[in-house]
Design a protein around this motif. Structure first.
Motif, mmCIF file in Angstrom:
data_model
loop_
_atom_site.group_PDB
_atom_site.id
_atom_site.type_symbol
_atom_site.label_atom_id
_atom_site.label_comp_id
_atom_site.label_asym_id
_atom_site.label_seq_id
_atom_site.Cartn_x
_atom_site.Cartn_y
_atom_site.Cartn_z
ATOM 1 N N VAL A 140 0.860 -1.190 0.000
ATOM 2 C CA VAL A 140 0.000 0.000 0.000
ATOM 3 C C VAL A 140 0.893 1.236 0.000
ATOM 4 O O VAL A 140 1.588 1.506 0.974
ATOM 5 N N ALA A 141 0.864 1.950 -1.122
ATOM 6 C CA ALA A 141 1.679 3.163 -1.281
ATOM 7 C C ALA A 141 0.758 4.342 -1.545
ATOM 8 O O ALA A 141 0.853 5.014 -2.568
ATOM 9 N N ILE A 142 -0.158 4.564 -0.609
ATOM 10 C CA ILE A 142 -1.148 5.638 -0.738
ATOM 11 C C ILE A 142 -1.023 6.565 0.455
ATOM 12 O O ILE A 142 -0.864 6.123 1.590
ATOM 13 N N GLY A 143 -1.135 7.840 0.206
ATOM 14 C CA GLY A 143 -1.131 8.819 1.291
ATOM 15 C C GLY A 143 -1.161 10.216 0.718
ATOM 16 O O GLY A 143 -1.030 10.415 -0.493
ATOM 17 N N SER A 144 -1.379 11.175 1.576
ATOM 18 C CA SER A 144 -1.321 12.577 1.165
ATOM 19 C C SER A 144 -0.267 13.271 2.007
ATOM 20 O O SER A 144 -0.017 12.876 3.147
ATOM 21 N N PRO A 145 0.393 14.289 1.481
ATOM 22 C CA PRO A 145 1.479 14.951 2.220
ATOM 23 C C PRO A 145 0.959 15.702 3.439
ATOM 24 O O PRO A 145 -0.218 16.079 3.499
ATOM 25 N N GLN A 202 -7.148 14.033 5.692
ATOM 26 C CA GLN A 202 -5.830 13.478 5.989
ATOM 27 C C GLN A 202 -5.951 12.109 6.663
ATOM 28 O O GLN A 202 -5.192 11.180 6.355
ATOM 29 N N ILE A 203 -6.909 11.981 7.563
ATOM 30 C CA ILE A 203 -7.110 10.693 8.237
ATOM 31 C C ILE A 203 -7.535 9.637 7.225
ATOM 32 O O ILE A 203 -7.045 8.506 7.240
ATOM 33 N N LYS A 204 -8.426 10.025 6.323
ATOM 34 C CA LYS A 204 -8.897 9.076 5.306
ATOM 35 C C LYS A 204 -7.762 8.643 4.385
ATOM 36 O O LYS A 204 -7.558 7.444 4.157
ATOM 37 N N ASN A 235 -4.432 8.870 4.733
ATOM 38 C CA ASN A 235 -3.254 8.258 5.339
ATOM 39 C C ASN A 235 -3.590 7.109 6.286
ATOM 40 O O ASN A 235 -2.703 6.339 6.653
ATOM 41 N N GLY A 236 -4.859 6.999 6.645
ATOM 42 C CA GLY A 236 -5.288 5.941 7.546
ATOM 43 C C GLY A 236 -6.180 4.921 6.877
ATOM 44 O O GLY A 236 -5.780 3.778 6.634
ATOM 45 N N ALA A 237 -7.398 5.331 6.520
ATOM 46 C CA ALA A 237 -8.382 4.383 5.989
ATOM 47 C C ALA A 237 -7.929 3.718 4.693
ATOM 48 O O ALA A 237 -8.210 2.538 4.461
ATOM 49 N N THR A 238 -7.212 4.456 3.838
ATOM 50 C CA THR A 238 -6.743 3.851 2.584
ATOM 51 C C THR A 238 -5.732 2.744 2.831
ATOM 52 O O THR A 238 -5.455 1.938 1.935
ATOM 53 N N ASN A 239 -5.172 2.686 4.023
ATOM 54 C CA ASN A 239 -4.242 1.628 4.395
ATOM 55 C C ASN A 239 -4.921 0.532 5.214
ATOM 56 O O ASN A 239 -4.596 -0.648 5.067
ATOM 57 N N THR A 240 -5.858 0.915 6.063
ATOM 58 C CA THR A 240 -6.495 -0.081 6.930
ATOM 59 C C THR A 240 -7.524 -0.923 6.195
ATOM 60 O O THR A 240 -7.634 -2.126 6.451
ATOM 61 N N VAL A 241 -8.273 -0.328 5.268
ATOM 62 C CA VAL A 241 -9.301 -1.090 4.542
ATOM 63 C C VAL A 241 -8.688 -2.229 3.730
ATOM 64 O O VAL A 241 -9.200 -3.354 3.760
ATOM 65 N N GLY A 291 -4.244 15.448 11.570
ATOM 66 C CA GLY A 291 -4.900 14.427 10.760
ATOM 67 C C GLY A 291 -3.919 13.480 10.106
ATOM 68 O O GLY A 291 -4.164 12.273 10.020
ATOM 69 N N TYR A 292 -2.794 14.010 9.654
ATOM 70 C CA TYR A 292 -1.763 13.192 9.022
ATOM 71 C C TYR A 292 -1.202 12.194 10.029
ATOM 72 O O TYR A 292 -1.109 10.990 9.745
ATOM 73 N N GLY A 293 -0.838 12.689 11.198
ATOM 74 C CA GLY A 293 -0.279 11.810 12.222
ATOM 75 C C GLY A 293 -1.263 10.758 12.676
ATOM 76 O O GLY A 293 -0.905 9.586 12.845
ATOM 77 N N GLU A 294 -2.527 11.145 12.846
ATOM 78 C CA GLU A 294 -3.540 10.187 13.285
ATOM 79 C C GLU A 294 -3.738 9.091 12.242
ATOM 80 O O GLU A 294 -3.862 7.911 12.567
ATOM 81 N N GLY A 295 -3.759 9.489 10.979
ATOM 82 C CA GLY A 295 -3.927 8.513 9.915
ATOM 83 C C GLY A 295 -2.782 7.515 9.856
ATOM 84 O O GLY A 295 -2.985 6.297 9.732
#
Length: 283
Positions: free
Chosen positions: A111-116, A126-128, A130-136, A164-168
């Protein structure tokens, strides 16, 4: 006596030939197994993801590059020969069923997805991203009878990173730990600082490596000073004043983890730090 010696020599030669044939057969079987291995790269047409796809093709894997558009990478990479060997498919990383269908019979998912970590970007977004795109994708993989190895491209984060970035990123890291424990497979999180290299926005090159050159030279040539600054100003420099990893190093580490080579052959959670990534071998 001479006849006995000749017979013994012939027997030894036959045994050596048999051993060589067995070794060749084993090597051929291993190569065939690699060729049959499937790796799914989410964000496969992105900056890091496209380099992972390219390296996976070079190593003989069957590669699926999944992204929202299903398009090839931007810039010159999209027209290179290796890109013809990737199955570029459209899919949403937040669609568990769609991702699960792509992961069937996969040896690994990257999984190589995220936002800066931009301060003006909405926290929930940011949570979606950097977080959900990896957890789903991990939730989808966990439902499969044969769970694939998992590799997430995370980040080393200073304390002042946008919330949001850190939480994700923390969500993704926790999901990797849980996935490894639940399924008994290797789950690896790569934690670079800045990833250097040339990105493309459409046909426009963005030389991140050139922008990061001063930081790279400082941290590599004066590591003691850089460490001292991080220790003296942990709230400001820790997680930020670190050596950037080249995108080829990140891709190589991702593929080593996806392939299950040492030190990623053991089931469980693995973490690769910025320091390790900045020294990772790419050959």
């Amino acid at each position: 006596a001479a006849a006995a010696a000749a017979a013994a020599a012939a027997a030894a030669a036959a045994a050596a030939a048999a051993a060589a044939a067995a070794a060749a057969a084993a090597a051929a079987a291993a190569a065939e197994a690699i060729m049959a291995s499937k790796i799914v790269v989410l964000g496969g047409n992105g900056f890091v993801g496209s380099h992972v796809c390219k390296l996976a093709v070079a190593r003989g894997f069957q590669v699926v590059g999944l992204s929202r558009s299903g398009s090839r990478p931007a810039g010159p990479a999209g027209s290179e020969a290796w890109a013809d060997k990737v199955s570029w498919r459209a899919g949403d990383a937040l669609d568990e069923d769609a991702v699960g269908a792509e992961l069937v019979n996969a040896a690994a998912v990257v999984v190589a997805i995220g936002s800066p970590p931009l301060p003006f970007v909405d926290k929930d977004y940011q949570i979606k991203m950097n977080g959900a795109t990896n957890t789903v994708p991990l939730e989808a993989a966990a439902k499969l009878p044969e769970a694939p190895r998992a590799v997430l491209v995370g980040a080393t984060m200073p304390s002042w990173i946008p919330e949001g970035y850190g939480e994700g990123k923390r969500m993704a890291d926790e999901a990797a730990r849980a996935y490894a424990a639940q399924k008994g497979v290797a789950a690896t999180v790569l934690k670079p600082g800045v990833v250097s290299g040339t990105r493309y926005e459409g046909s426009v090159p963005i030389p991140v490596g050139a922008f990061m050159l001063p930081l790279t030279l400082f941290t590599k040539n004066l590591p003691g000073v850089a460490k001292g600054v991080r220790e003296a100003l942990p709230g400001l420099a820790e997680g930020a004043l670190v050596t950037p990893a080249d995108v080829h190093q990140v891709a190589a580490a991702a593929m080593d983890a996806a392939s299950g080579v040492s030190p990623f052959s053991e089931p469980g959670y693995h973490e690769v730090s910025w320091d390790e990534l900045s020294q990772w071998r790419t050959d």
